[in-house]
Design a protein around this motif. Structure first.
Motif, PDB file in Angstrom:
ATOM      1  N   UNK A  10      32.454  53.460  35.884  1.00  0.00           N
ATOM      2  CA  UNK A  10      33.449  52.430  36.136  1.00  0.00           C
ATOM      3  C   UNK A  10      33.063  51.600  37.349  1.00  0.00           C
ATOM      4  N   UNK A  11      32.826  52.234  38.504  1.00  0.00           N
ATOM      5  CA  UNK A  11      32.405  51.497  39.673  1.00  0.00           C
ATOM      6  C   UNK A  11      33.047  52.001  40.951  1.00  0.00           C
ATOM      7  N   UNK A  12      32.289  51.908  42.028  1.00  0.00           N
ATOM      8  CA  UNK A  12      32.778  52.255  43.354  1.00  0.00           C
ATOM      9  C   UNK A  12      32.572  51.057  44.259  1.00  0.00           C
ATOM     10  N   UNK A  13      33.560  50.801  45.106  1.00  0.00           N
ATOM     11  CA  UNK A  13      33.568  49.626  45.966  1.00  0.00           C
ATOM     12  C   UNK A  13      33.889  50.042  47.389  1.00  0.00           C
ATOM     13  N   UNK A  14      33.218  49.418  48.361  1.00  0.00           N
ATOM     14  CA  UNK A  14      33.590  49.628  49.757  1.00  0.00           C
ATOM     15  C   UNK A  14      34.744  48.694  50.073  1.00  0.00           C
ATOM     16  N   UNK A  15      35.624  49.127  50.962  1.00  0.00           N
ATOM     17  CA  UNK A  15      36.748  48.310  51.410  1.00  0.00           C
ATOM     18  C   UNK A  15      36.395  47.717  52.763  1.00  0.00           C
ATOM     19  N   UNK A  16      36.634  46.441  52.902  1.00  0.00           N
ATOM     20  CA  UNK A  16      36.408  45.799  54.195  1.00  0.00           C
ATOM     21  C   UNK A  16      37.402  46.407  55.170  1.00  0.00           C
ATOM     22  N   UNK A  17      36.899  46.936  56.280  1.00  0.00           N
ATOM     23  CA  UNK A  17      37.781  47.589  57.230  1.00  0.00           C
ATOM     24  C   UNK A  17      37.361  47.265  58.649  1.00  0.00           C
ATOM     25  N   UNK A  70      40.397  41.235  41.063  1.00  0.00           N
ATOM     26  CA  UNK A  70      39.493  40.082  41.002  1.00  0.00           C
ATOM     27  C   UNK A  70      39.543  39.270  42.292  1.00  0.00           C
ATOM     28  N   UNK A  71      40.732  39.085  42.838  1.00  0.00           N
ATOM     29  CA  UNK A  71      40.897  38.348  44.090  1.00  0.00           C
ATOM     30  C   UNK A  71      40.213  39.068  45.247  1.00  0.00           C
ATOM     31  N   UNK A  72      40.345  40.392  45.312  1.00  0.00           N
ATOM     32  CA  UNK A  72      39.724  41.176  46.382  1.00  0.00           C
ATOM     33  C   UNK A  72      38.200  41.113  46.312  1.00  0.00           C
ATOM     34  N   UNK A  73      37.636  41.120  45.101  1.00  0.00           N
ATOM     35  CA  UNK A  73      36.187  41.016  44.944  1.00  0.00           C
ATOM     36  C   UNK A  73      35.730  39.610  45.343  1.00  0.00           C
ATOM     37  N   UNK A  74      36.450  38.610  44.892  1.00  0.00           N
ATOM     38  CA  UNK A  74      36.096  37.211  45.173  1.00  0.00           C
ATOM     39  C   UNK A  74      36.123  36.906  46.671  1.00  0.00           C
ATOM     40  N   UNK A  75      37.079  37.473  47.400  1.00  0.00           N
ATOM     41  CA  UNK A  75      37.210  37.192  48.830  1.00  0.00           C
ATOM     42  C   UNK A  75      36.363  38.111  49.711  1.00  0.00           C
ATOM     43  N   UNK A  76      35.743  39.121  49.118  1.00  0.00           N
ATOM     44  CA  UNK A  76      34.880  40.013  49.889  1.00  0.00           C
ATOM     45  C   UNK A  76      35.585  41.224  50.468  1.00  0.00           C
ATOM     46  N   UNK A  77      36.873  41.410  50.165  1.00  0.00           N
ATOM     47  CA  UNK A  77      37.572  42.603  50.642  1.00  0.00           C
ATOM     48  C   UNK A  77      36.998  43.854  49.972  1.00  0.00           C
ATOM     49  N   UNK A  78      36.595  43.723  48.700  1.00  0.00           N
ATOM     50  CA  UNK A  78      35.939  44.800  47.967  1.00  0.00           C
ATOM     51  C   UNK A  78      34.500  44.380  47.679  1.00  0.00           C
ATOM     52  N   UNK A  79      33.548  45.283  47.927  1.00  0.00           N
ATOM     53  CA  UNK A  79      32.147  45.019  47.634  1.00  0.00           C
ATOM     54  C   UNK A  79      31.614  46.177  46.806  1.00  0.00           C
ATOM     55  N   UNK A  80      31.055  45.858  45.634  1.00  0.00           N
ATOM     56  CA  UNK A  80      30.549  46.900  44.741  1.00  0.00           C
ATOM     57  C   UNK A  80      29.363  47.615  45.373  1.00  0.00           C
TER      58      UNK A  80
END
Length: 70
Positions: free
Chosen positions: A1-8, A51-61
């Protein structure tokens, strides 16, 4: 499915793994580093918010790296 880092903030290594996709979004597992121990939480995120979080860079695959045979 996928793992994403959270911008923190700071050096924490928070990440989110998609566990299951349902009609209106995803069931995710969120792991946050809290001063040396992990806080693990299962939650829901809608398709549009994801989708919004990926687009804005909050989530990075996190890309899986293939093992190199020597």
């Amino acid at each position: 499915m996928g793992t994403y880092t959270l911008k923190s903030i700071g050096k924490s290594t928070d990440y989110m793994t998609i566990m299951n996709e349902i009609d209106d979004g995803y069931v995710v597992k969120i792991v946050r580093d809290r001063d040396g121990y992990s806080e693990i939480k299962t939650d829901f995120i809608s398709h549009s918010l994801f989708d919004s979080c990926v687009r804005t860079g909050y989530l990075t695959k996190i890309e899986e790296t293939a093992a190199v045979n020597a």
